[in-house]
Design a protein around this motif. Sequence first.
Motif, short mmCIF file in Angstrom:
data_model
loop_
_atom_site.label_atom_id
_atom_site.label_comp_id
_atom_site.label_asym_id
_atom_site.label_seq_id
_atom_site.Cartn_x
_atom_site.Cartn_y
_atom_site.Cartn_z
N LYS A 98 10.52 4.61 -1.47
CA LYS A 98 9.30 5.17 -0.91
C LYS A 98 8.43 5.61 -2.08
CE LYS A 98 7.75 9.09 1.79
NZ LYS A 98 8.13 10.37 2.33
N TYR A 114 2.22 -2.77 2.39
CA TYR A 114 1.68 -1.48 1.98
C TYR A 114 1.53 -1.50 0.47
CZ TYR A 114 0.97 3.32 0.85
OH TYR A 114 0.41 4.46 0.35
N GLU A 169 0.09 1.00 -2.97
CA GLU A 169 -0.20 2.41 -3.22
C GLU A 169 -1.67 2.77 -3.39
OE1 GLU A 169 2.43 1.80 -6.49
OE2 GLU A 169 1.02 2.74 -7.86
N GLU A 192 -3.62 4.68 -0.64
CA GLU A 192 -3.46 6.12 -0.40
C GLU A 192 -4.59 6.93 -1.04
OE1 GLU A 192 0.20 7.87 -1.91
OE2 GLU A 192 -0.25 9.77 -0.94
N SER A 193 -5.05 6.52 -2.21
CA SER A 193 -6.15 7.29 -2.83
C SER A 193 -7.51 6.76 -2.36
CB SER A 193 -6.04 7.25 -4.36
OG SER A 193 -6.25 5.95 -4.86
N TRP A 233 -4.36 1.09 7.02
CA TRP A 233 -5.02 2.32 7.48
C TRP A 233 -6.24 1.93 8.31
CZ3 TRP A 233 -9.78 4.73 6.74
CH2 TRP A 233 -9.83 6.11 6.91
N ASN A 290 2.86 4.34 -9.07
CA ASN A 290 3.15 5.72 -8.69
C ASN A 290 4.63 6.01 -8.52
OD1 ASN A 290 3.49 4.93 -6.02
ND2 ASN A 290 1.86 6.18 -5.22
N GLU A 292 8.32 6.83 -7.87
CA GLU A 292 9.32 6.43 -6.87
C GLU A 292 10.64 7.08 -7.26
OE1 GLU A 292 10.49 2.21 -5.22
OE2 GLU A 292 8.73 2.07 -6.47
N TRP A 297 -2.45 5.67 9.74
CA TRP A 297 -1.65 4.59 9.14
C TRP A 297 -0.94 3.83 10.25
CZ3 TRP A 297 -2.44 3.17 4.36
CH2 TRP A 297 -2.96 4.10 3.45
N GLU A 332 4.69 7.40 -3.20
CA GLU A 332 3.49 8.11 -2.78
C GLU A 332 3.01 8.98 -3.94
OE1 GLU A 332 4.54 10.49 0.60
OE2 GLU A 332 5.89 11.75 -0.55
N TYR A 333 1.74 9.39 -3.87
CA TYR A 333 1.15 10.15 -4.96
C TYR A 333 1.46 11.64 -4.92
CZ TYR A 333 -1.56 6.22 -6.75
OH TYR A 333 -1.93 5.05 -7.32
N LYS A 334 2.01 12.12 -3.77
CA LYS A 334 2.15 13.55 -3.54
C LYS A 334 2.63 14.33 -4.78
CE LYS A 334 4.38 16.53 -0.11
NZ LYS A 334 5.61 17.02 -0.75
#
Length: 396
Positions: A116, A230, A232, A235-236, A199, A108, A110, A204, A118-120
């Motif tokens: 950092k 952590y 990725e 997150e999903s 999580w 994902n 970066e 988290w 994230e999928y946002k």
Amino acid sequence: MKKRPTTLIIGAGGVGRVVAHKCVQNKETFGRIVLASRTLAKCEQIRDELPKGAIEIDTLDADEVRNVVDIIEKYDADIVINVALPYQDLTIMDACIATKTDYLDTANYEHPDEAKFEYKLQWERDAAFKEAGVMALLGSGFDPGATNVFCAYAQKHYFDEIHYIDILDCNAGDHGYPFATNFNPEINLREVSANGRYWENGKWIETKPMEIKMVWDYPEVGPKESYLLYHEEMESLVKHIKGLKRIRFFMTFGESYLKHMEVLQNVGMLGIEPVKHKDCEIIPIEFLKTLLPDPATLGERTKGKTNIGIVAEGIKDGKKRKIYIYQVSDHEKCYAEVKSQAVSYTTGVPAMIGAKLMLEKKWYKPGVWNMEQFDPDAFMKEMNTQGLPWKVLELQ
Ligand code: NDP
């Protein structure tokens, strides 16, 4: 779509090599295959390993949307398999939206200046992909990738509810160097030196790097110290797995690797901010990448196995159940088949499988999706025939 599709692979590193080899092995699905990357010499090397005329090659800088649009249009590509770096995810996704082309990646997004991920920003493109009528499949490597599919498979066939998942990633390969990373050093070292996170009960929980460890006995490898990181796919998965109470990710590291990491961190060599050196500015972690062995050259030296899987615990028909789904790969066998070690192999094969299922319309819906959102059976079947056979153990 035309009768014979065109597949555009972007990135000619360790993973790109495996994807190119595996797409050629499945040419009836992938049709015309084009490999494009920043450095033409790397594309040439991969092309020369394959039968004459099997792939075409080109160059591009995928940091610019315009360049990606141009190359998609030049070859009239139907799907882009992005195995460049996570920094290029958004530019390549935007080019796919602009040209109405399907998209797949293995890691994902970066930002180069911020460690950092994230999928946002990728999920935010869902509406645009839907509007363009094309699909983006995110994280189709091994972890993320096959591990997400393992979770979906466990959910579909073994549980009414899954409460706990541990993702367990072991690389017991030995390349003979005191210190080297098995995939892109910058990406790898940024991931490993960051704080850990898992999580639990909807929240988290952050940990210091390497703060939590356990010993896990990996089939065909043996017991190994495994550290919480952590990663990725969590997150999903927390969004898509029913009834989940906790999910964690563990990775094994050898003593020598950890010792080098600690020293490099202490002396500032993992920094991502520019520092002044004589008359120029250097970014320490980029300079370190220049010094370390190129992961693509580790293949022929690496011996041993990888074992990556998930342990899922939950309820089936009112009873407790615990299962372990895992896949073991042998570095030397991978190298013999596609001239890459098992870390690149176990990433490149799922990338090819994801793209194959998309082209065959077995996994296909417009929008931006994660792996566990599709029926896992087709993917699991392909893994068995494309070089990644897996096993399920009932632990309880
Ligand atoms: P490498 O660094 O070996 O290869 C990356 C390739 O991308 C290189 O050929 C590089 O070109 C090219 N590239 C970089 N920037 C650009 C650009 N701006 N334009 C065009 N090409 C570019 O990495 P790997 O092959 O090891 O990894 C590829 C991807 O796979 C990464 O995103 C990594 O995070 C992911 N990965 C995913 C895993 C999973 O299980 N999901 C596991 C391992 C990796 P050049 O040769 O010029 O540097």
